[in-house]
Write a protein that holds these residues in place. Structure first.
Motif, PDB file in Angstrom:
ATOM      1  N   MET A  36       0.424  83.472 -67.813  1.00 51.65           N
ATOM      2  CA  MET A  36      -0.304  84.681 -68.186  1.00 51.65           C
ATOM      3  C   MET A  36       0.211  85.275 -69.494  1.00 51.65           C
ATOM      4  N   ASN A  37       1.422  84.907 -69.886  1.00 49.46           N
ATOM      5  CA  ASN A  37       1.973  85.319 -71.172  1.00 49.46           C
ATOM      6  C   ASN A  37       1.664  84.314 -72.279  1.00 49.46           C
ATOM      7  N   ASP A  38       0.860  83.284 -71.944  1.00 48.17           N
ATOM      8  CA  ASP A  38       0.488  82.234 -72.904  1.00 48.17           C
ATOM      9  C   ASP A  38       1.710  81.501 -73.461  1.00 48.17           C
ATOM     10  N   MET A  39       2.752  81.407 -72.649  1.00 48.77           N
ATOM     11  CA  MET A  39       3.957  80.679 -73.054  1.00 48.77           C
ATOM     12  C   MET A  39       3.838  79.190 -72.747  1.00 48.77           C
ATOM     13  N   VAL A  40       3.049  78.848 -71.732  1.00 47.36           N
ATOM     14  CA  VAL A  40       2.794  77.462 -71.357  1.00 47.36           C
ATOM     15  C   VAL A  40       1.324  77.335 -71.011  1.00 47.36           C
ATOM     16  N   THR A  41       0.825  76.123 -71.026  1.00 47.49           N
ATOM     17  CA  THR A  41      -0.561  75.873 -70.642  1.00 47.49           C
ATOM     18  C   THR A  41      -0.619  75.392 -69.202  1.00 47.49           C
ATOM     19  N   PRO A  42      -1.654  75.759 -68.468  1.00 46.42           N
ATOM     20  CA  PRO A  42      -1.778  75.291 -67.076  1.00 46.42           C
ATOM     21  C   PRO A  42      -1.903  73.777 -67.012  1.00 46.42           C
ATOM     22  N   ASP A  43      -1.452  73.207 -65.903  1.00 44.04           N
ATOM     23  CA  ASP A  43      -1.616  71.775 -65.702  1.00 44.04           C
ATOM     24  C   ASP A  43      -3.087  71.444 -65.488  1.00 44.04           C
ATOM     25  N   PRO A  44      -3.509  70.226 -65.856  1.00 42.04           N
ATOM     26  CA  PRO A  44      -4.894  69.840 -65.572  1.00 42.04           C
ATOM     27  C   PRO A  44      -5.123  69.743 -64.075  1.00 42.04           C
ATOM     28  N   GLN A  45      -6.356  69.793 -63.686  1.00 38.24           N
ATOM     29  CA  GLN A  45      -6.721  69.732 -62.274  1.00 38.24           C
ATOM     30  C   GLN A  45      -6.201  68.438 -61.656  1.00 38.24           C
ATOM     31  N   ASN A  46      -5.505  68.550 -60.507  1.00 43.65           N
ATOM     32  CA  ASN A  46      -5.000  67.353 -59.835  1.00 43.65           C
ATOM     33  C   ASN A  46      -6.049  66.811 -58.868  1.00 43.65           C
ATOM     34  N   ASP A  47      -5.729  65.681 -58.225  1.00 42.58           N
ATOM     35  CA  ASP A  47      -6.696  65.032 -57.344  1.00 42.58           C
ATOM     36  C   ASP A  47      -7.069  65.914 -56.162  1.00 42.58           C
ATOM     37  N   GLU A  48      -6.082  66.610 -55.614  1.00 37.17           N
ATOM     38  CA  GLU A  48      -6.357  67.479 -54.469  1.00 37.17           C
ATOM     39  C   GLU A  48      -7.324  68.595 -54.843  1.00 37.17           C
ATOM     40  N   GLN A  49      -7.096  69.209 -55.997  1.00 36.92           N
ATOM     41  CA  GLN A  49      -7.982  70.284 -56.443  1.00 36.92           C
ATOM     42  C   GLN A  49      -9.369  69.752 -56.783  1.00 36.92           C
ATOM     43  N   ALA A  50      -9.424  68.569 -57.400  1.00 31.96           N
ATOM     44  CA  ALA A  50     -10.718  67.973 -57.735  1.00 31.96           C
ATOM     45  C   ALA A  50     -11.505  67.650 -56.474  1.00 31.96           C
ATOM     46  N   ARG A  51     -10.809  67.146 -55.459  1.00 29.13           N
ATOM     47  CA  ARG A  51     -11.484  66.836 -54.200  1.00 29.13           C
ATOM     48  C   ARG A  51     -12.135  68.079 -53.618  1.00 29.13           C
ATOM     49  N   GLY A  52     -11.396  69.177 -53.603  1.00 30.80           N
ATOM     50  CA  GLY A  52     -11.954  70.414 -53.076  1.00 30.80           C
ATOM     51  C   GLY A  52     -13.149  70.895 -53.871  1.00 30.80           C
ATOM     52  N   HIS A  53     -13.081  70.729 -55.202  1.00 30.39           N
ATOM     53  CA  HIS A  53     -14.192  71.157 -56.059  1.00 30.39           C
ATOM     54  C   HIS A  53     -15.462  70.360 -55.753  1.00 30.39           C
ATOM     55  N   PHE A  54     -15.322  69.037 -55.624  1.00 28.19           N
ATOM     56  CA  PHE A  54     -16.504  68.200 -55.430  1.00 28.19           C
ATOM     57  C   PHE A  54     -17.068  68.312 -54.011  1.00 28.19           C
ATOM     58  N   LEU A  55     -16.211  68.607 -53.022  1.00 30.09           N
ATOM     59  CA  LEU A  55     -16.680  68.687 -51.641  1.00 30.09           C
ATOM     60  C   LEU A  55     -17.154  70.080 -51.252  1.00 30.09           C
ATOM     61  N   GLU A  56     -16.885  71.054 -52.098  1.00 30.32           N
ATOM     62  CA  GLU A  56     -17.252  72.439 -51.775  1.00 30.32           C
ATOM     63  C   GLU A  56     -18.732  72.606 -51.421  1.00 30.32           C
ATOM     64  N   PRO A  57     -19.682  72.032 -52.196  1.00 33.22           N
ATOM     65  CA  PRO A  57     -21.100  72.223 -51.838  1.00 33.22           C
ATOM     66  C   PRO A  57     -21.442  71.694 -50.448  1.00 33.22           C
ATOM     67  N   GLY A  58     -20.861  70.550 -50.091  1.00 34.67           N
ATOM     68  CA  GLY A  58     -21.136  69.989 -48.770  1.00 34.67           C
ATOM     69  C   GLY A  58     -20.599  70.856 -47.649  1.00 34.67           C
ATOM     70  N   ILE A  59     -19.412  71.430 -47.851  1.00 34.89           N
ATOM     71  CA  ILE A  59     -18.831  72.306 -46.833  1.00 34.89           C
ATOM     72  C   ILE A  59     -19.691  73.557 -46.678  1.00 34.89           C
ATOM     73  N   ALA A  60     -20.145  74.108 -47.809  1.00 31.28           N
ATOM     74  CA  ALA A  60     -21.010  75.287 -47.759  1.00 31.28           C
ATOM     75  C   ALA A  60     -22.325  74.973 -47.049  1.00 31.28           C
ATOM     76  N   ASP A  61     -22.879  73.778 -47.286  1.00 24.40           N
ATOM     77  CA  ASP A  61     -24.122  73.383 -46.628  1.00 24.40           C
ATOM     78  C   ASP A  61     -23.921  73.259 -45.117  1.00 24.40           C
ATOM     79  N   TRP A  62     -22.762  72.725 -44.720  1.00 26.58           N
ATOM     80  CA  TRP A  62     -22.461  72.618 -43.288  1.00 26.58           C
ATOM     81  C   TRP A  62     -22.413  74.003 -42.658  1.00 26.58           C
ATOM     82  N   PHE A  63     -21.753  74.948 -43.318  1.00 30.05           N
ATOM     83  CA  PHE A  63     -21.664  76.306 -42.783  1.00 30.05           C
ATOM     84  C   PHE A  63     -23.049  76.920 -42.657  1.00 30.05           C
ATOM     85  N   ALA A  64     -23.885  76.723 -43.677  1.00 31.59           N
ATOM     86  CA  ALA A  64     -25.245  77.264 -43.635  1.00 31.59           C
ATOM     87  C   ALA A  64     -26.038  76.666 -42.480  1.00 31.59           C
ATOM     88  N   TRP A  65     -25.828  75.388 -42.221  1.00 33.48           N
ATOM     89  CA  TRP A  65     -26.506  74.716 -41.104  1.00 33.48           C
ATOM     90  C   TRP A  65     -26.062  75.293 -39.764  1.00 33.48           C
TER      91      TRP A  65
END
Length: 313
Positions: A57-86
């Motif tokens: 937050m002080n711009d002293m370092v840059t955040p790490d790129p998205q890892n596999d675990e975070q990417a998995r959650g991003h791509f599966l999020e729509p399907g999980i939301a659709d399941w909840f709606a169902w």
């Protein structure tokens, strides 16, 4: 901001909706504490420490790129939301956006989905994935037993909107869906706000949090000092020298214990691929490039205290 900017009859103000990691997305977060950040502020995040967040937050370092675990959650999020709606035809599940509290501009909320009923905003939904749900703090479906870093995130969001409940949908390692309901805790929400305000004050005054044992802290230290000045030396005090030496000795002792434990497990397993105790997957034998098999802990191995409880039972 005026009451005209409020979302329905909630305490939230909508800032907008942008694709992740765009300049507008980053600008909306600058100087504010979001749902994932509040866990780090409180020392409860498994991804960030107070120190690593402070440096970012002080711009002293840059955040790490998205890892596999975070990417998995991003791509599966729509399907999980659709399941909840169902599962909940009585609710309309809509995409979220970026919001702040009407009176606390620092308090940011970026919900996965918002829930409407009868055309009125009634709550929110977070969509999560966890291949090790059994070991990560997820309890029985239908309860409020979720990992603490997600609990404070959801509570932070409820505090922004003024809601008394929030839904969490999980896709676990068995590809099973689970649903949890979190209820508002006013005392805990107040503690989170106090922690956030103290953290923001530390940013203003340039007072970094103490270094701790979080992996993200050491990773941040490495980012802060990427170069080596040849032949340069530094004198450290006795306390640091002793702490470093004792930690190194403990590391060597732990390595010896691990080597012995692997030998015992490998001898007991023989030609077997997996080892179990009372239904718990404990260890595997695996190979790399056709080499000799080696013993490793399973990805879902429980804690030693949990295994002792099984033995006592």
């Amino acid at each position: 901001m005026t009451a005209l900017t409020l979302v329905d009859d909630t305490t939230a103000v909508r800032l907008g909706q942008w694709a992740d990691h765009t300049p507008e997305w980053h600008d909306a977060r600058r100087g504010r504490i979001g749902g994932s950040s509040i866990a780090a502020v409180c020392g409860l995040s498994k991804w960030q420490s107070p120190f690593s967040l402070w440096c970012e937050m002080n711009d002293m370092v840059t955040p790490d790129p998205q890892n596999d675990e975070q990417a998995r959650g991003h791509f599966l999020e729509p399907g999980i939301a659709d399941w909840f709606a169902w599962k909940h035809p009585e609710l309309e599940v809509r995409n979220g956006g970026t919001y702040v509290h009407r009176d606390r501009d620092y308090q940011l909320c970026n919900p996965d989905r918002l829930l409407y009923q009868g055309g009125r905003l009634r709550g929110g939904l977070e969509c999560k994935t966890d291949v090790r749900a059994q070991q990560s703090g997820w309890g029985r479906e239908g309860t409020d037993q979720i990992p603490i870093y997600y609990l404070v995130q959801v509570l932070w969001y409820m505090d922004v909107f003024g809601f008394d409940r929030w839904h969490v949908a999980l896709l676990d390692g068995n590809l099973s869906f689970r649903e949890y309901v979190i209820h508002y805790d006013a005392a805990l929400a107040a503690n989170l706000r106090d922690a956030a305000e103290d953290f923001l004050a530390s940013l203003y005054w340039g007072e970094a949090p103490e270094l701790d044992d979080h992996e993200a802290t050491y990773a941040t230290i490495r980012k802060l000092h990427p170069d080596i000045e040849e032949k340069a030396v530094v004198e450290v005090d006795q306390d640091l020298a002793v702490e470093f030496a004792e930690a190194h000795e403990g590391l060597k002792a732990a390595k010896k214990r691990w080597d012995k434990a692997r030998s015992l497990m490998g001898d007991r397993m023989g030609r077997a691929q997996r080892a179990y105790f009372n239904g718990w997957h404990v260890a595997n034998r695996a190979t790399k490039g056709g080499g000799k098999p080696y013993v490793e802990a399973s990805r879902t191995i429980p804690t030693s205290s949990r295994l002792r409880q099984e033995d006592a039972a």
